[in-house]
Design a protein around this motif. Structure first.
Motif, PDB file in Angstrom:
ATOM      1  N   THR A 189      18.745 -23.325   0.350  1.00 32.27           N
ATOM      2  CA  THR A 189      19.380 -23.795   1.584  1.00 32.27           C
ATOM      3  C   THR A 189      20.661 -24.554   1.252  1.00 32.27           C
ATOM      4  O   THR A 189      20.801 -25.133   0.181  1.00 32.27           O
ATOM      5  CB  THR A 189      18.447 -24.704   2.406  1.00 32.27           C
ATOM      6  N   ASP A 206      25.458 -32.703   5.067  1.00 35.90           N
ATOM      7  CA  ASP A 206      24.565 -33.834   4.822  1.00 35.90           C
ATOM      8  C   ASP A 206      24.576 -34.842   5.970  1.00 35.90           C
ATOM      9  O   ASP A 206      25.085 -35.952   5.851  1.00 35.90           O
ATOM     10  CB  ASP A 206      24.966 -34.509   3.507  1.00 35.90           C
ATOM     11  N   TYR A 207      24.022 -34.422   7.104  1.00 32.02           N
ATOM     12  CA  TYR A 207      23.777 -35.351   8.220  1.00 32.02           C
ATOM     13  C   TYR A 207      22.655 -34.762   9.061  1.00 32.02           C
ATOM     14  O   TYR A 207      22.092 -33.721   8.715  1.00 32.02           O
ATOM     15  CB  TYR A 207      25.053 -35.638   9.023  1.00 32.02           C
ATOM     16  N   SER A 208      22.315 -35.418  10.139  1.00 31.85           N
ATOM     17  CA  SER A 208      21.091 -35.087  10.878  1.00 31.85           C
ATOM     18  C   SER A 208      21.000 -33.623  11.259  1.00 31.85           C
ATOM     19  O   SER A 208      19.944 -32.995  11.103  1.00 31.85           O
ATOM     20  CB  SER A 208      20.965 -35.962  12.124  1.00 31.85           C
ATOM     21  N   HIS A 262      20.121 -31.420   8.068  1.00 32.04           N
ATOM     22  CA  HIS A 262      18.754 -31.615   7.594  1.00 32.04           C
ATOM     23  C   HIS A 262      17.737 -31.089   8.605  1.00 32.04           C
ATOM     24  O   HIS A 262      16.758 -30.438   8.226  1.00 32.04           O
ATOM     25  CB  HIS A 262      18.512 -33.095   7.304  1.00 32.04           C
ATOM     26  N   ASP A 263      17.962 -31.360   9.892  1.00 31.85           N
ATOM     27  CA  ASP A 263      17.009 -30.920  10.909  1.00 31.85           C
ATOM     28  C   ASP A 263      16.993 -29.401  11.039  1.00 31.85           C
ATOM     29  O   ASP A 263      15.939 -28.799  11.263  1.00 31.85           O
ATOM     30  CB  ASP A 263      17.344 -31.554  12.265  1.00 31.85           C
ATOM     31  N   ASP A 277      15.118 -28.038   7.967  1.00 30.72           N
ATOM     32  CA  ASP A 277      13.686 -28.302   8.135  1.00 30.72           C
ATOM     33  C   ASP A 277      13.076 -27.359   9.164  1.00 30.72           C
ATOM     34  O   ASP A 277      11.967 -26.833   8.962  1.00 30.72           O
ATOM     35  CB  ASP A 277      13.462 -29.753   8.571  1.00 30.72           C
ATOM     36  N   GLN A 297      18.033 -26.659  -2.901  1.00 32.73           N
ATOM     37  CA  GLN A 297      18.582 -27.198  -1.658  1.00 32.73           C
ATOM     38  C   GLN A 297      19.825 -28.013  -1.991  1.00 32.73           C
ATOM     39  O   GLN A 297      19.781 -28.890  -2.864  1.00 32.73           O
ATOM     40  CB  GLN A 297      17.563 -28.069  -0.926  1.00 32.73           C
ATOM     41  N   PHE A 300      23.182 -30.235  -0.147  1.00 27.39           N
ATOM     42  CA  PHE A 300      23.687 -30.869   1.076  1.00 27.39           C
ATOM     43  C   PHE A 300      25.058 -31.491   0.821  1.00 27.39           C
ATOM     44  O   PHE A 300      25.180 -32.698   0.608  1.00 27.39           O
ATOM     45  CB  PHE A 300      22.702 -31.929   1.571  1.00 27.39           C
TER      46      PHE A 300
END
Length: 418
Positions: A184, A188-190, A193-194, A197, A215, A217
């Motif tokens: 992935t 690198d922020y919400s 990551h969300d 996930d 992974q 980011f």
């Protein structure tokens, strides 16, 4: 560069009307009534500079076109609508300051945008404080409608749960029972990551036999990602799920090509019309792309009219960001007309549960979390340029993932709300 002064955008066109500005208990908000004459203001603070500026700029264009169409039809409730805009430089504090200024100084009765979900979260707090509705047409973190839910916020894009679920479903159909390796790559922020996930969780739910090998980011807007790419290449994944977008995704693709990355690896990314257009013949054929509002796959008269009008005005095809911004303005206008008022508290009660006619089709706004019931479009990038749409390498096949298959249930959404 941060634009310190709010710029008043030229009037544009849509199916909406005007709103009257007046103070509310929070400080500034919509006032009721359908008195004729005058103007009403709406605002958009978004990313107008930097690597993701195309998203903010074209989203603003969509909003301006919608408002122009509203005004061409006489405005809303007898008033003309005016758009003010500002650059948030992808900084939450700047976005919040812009939103506050739009409400308190410009008397904006509705807000639209921005691009970054981190900025959206900051603007959402301002909208709630001043009791002014805000419509997210680009930022899509699922937390906006769950963990930080407010009745003043509406989300009209597939969320960070919906989008990766659609992609995972498409991939699952492609690979079947075969074991695959996946890496992935995401900002690198919400949102990054969300989204990652959500993708991995969806693969697990679909029982895809995969091994996660890497992974990465990188920072949002990072110009040099060679070290991240080197680490990715060294892991030898068969598939890479990339949650970048806009200029960042174009930069990734060009740098990855220099590594010979696409020879042995299929990338899955937000290859919507704009990045594919920017890449031209360098578009990675065989990669999997996803798009929140693929105009070439939306067959209705309203979309055809919008595409022609956008082409005539801007000499290019519309981005998904422009399309969804236009639809968001239609949603706001619908609420104003249904409430027969610009009063924020009346407008936000008129929209939930409604089915709003828009250029993307009838768009139902779910009452439990104010998430629009919109689909996601996924496909494989063609080896052949499409002459009908500017010679861009679009998708050989288009999978339209329906809302009911990719969304959180209302029970799930409510459980995450405060």
């Amino acid at each position: 560069m941060i634009r310190k002064n709010l710029t008043i955008a030229m009037a544009t066109t849509l199916f909406v009307g005007p709103l009257a500005a007046c103070a509310s208990s929070g400080g500034a908000g919509g006032s009721g009534g359908s008195g004729g004459g005058g103007t009403v203001t709406v605002g958009e603070s978004t990313s107008l500079s930097g690597s993701i500026a195309n998203l903010g700029q074209t989203g603003l264009q969509g909003l301006q076109m919608a408002v122009a169409d509203i005004n061409a039809k006489g405005g809303l409730l007898g008033k003309k609508v005016k758009v003010v805009s500002a650059d948030d430089s992808t900084q939450p504090a700047t976005g919040a300051a812009n939103a506050r200024s739009m409400i308190t100084k410009n008397k904006a009765v509705a807000l639209f945008g921005p691009v970054s979900s981190a900025v959206a979260s900051a603007e959402q707090q301002v909208a709630e404080q001043y009791k002014v509705p805000i419509f997210f047409h680009t930022s899509n973190d699922v937390s906006l409608m769950t963990k930080t839910f407010t009745p003043y916020a509406f989300q009209n894009v597939p969320s960070t749960t919906m989008e990766p679920r659609a992609v995972a479903d498409y991939l699952a159909k492609k690979v079947g029972d075969k074991q695959i390796t996946i890496a992935t790559f995401a900002p690198d922020y919400s949102f990054g990551h969300d989204t990652v996930d959500g993708f991995l969780q969806a693969l697990q739910k679909l029982h895809v036999n995969y091994k996660l090998v890497k992974q990465e980011f990188p920072p949002l807007g990072a110009s040099n990602i060679s070290s991240y790419l080197s680490a990715l290449v060294s892991s030898h994944p068969q598939y890479v799920f990339n949650a970048q977008y806009g200029g960042d995704l174009v930069a990734f693709t060009k740098q990855a090509e220099q590594f010979g990355f696409f020879k042995d690896t299929k990338v899955i990314a937000m290859y919507a019309y704009a990045p594919l257009d920017a890449l031209g013949s360098s578009a990675p054929a065989g990669a999997i792309g996803f798009d929140r509002a693929a105009f070439w796959a939306i067959d209705n008269p309203a979309m055809s009219t919008f595409v022609k009008a956008y082409q005539a005005k801007y000499k290019k095809y519309p981005t998904e960001w422009a399309i969804l911004a236009y639809a968001s303005a239609q949603e706001w206008a619908y609420g104003v007309k249904k409430a027969n008022s610009f009063d924020s508290d009346k407008v936000i009660k008129a929209i939930p549960g409604a089915t709003v006619p828009t250029i993307i089709g009838d768009m139902k706004i779910r009452a439990c979390d104010h998430q629009a019931e919109v689909p996601e479009y996924v496909g494989t990038i063609s080896k052949t340029a499409n002459p009908k749409y500017g010679g861009v390498h679009l998708y050989d096949d288009v999978f339209k993932a329906p809302f009911k298959d990719i969304s959180l249930s209302c029970d799930e959404a409510k459980a995450l709300q405060k």
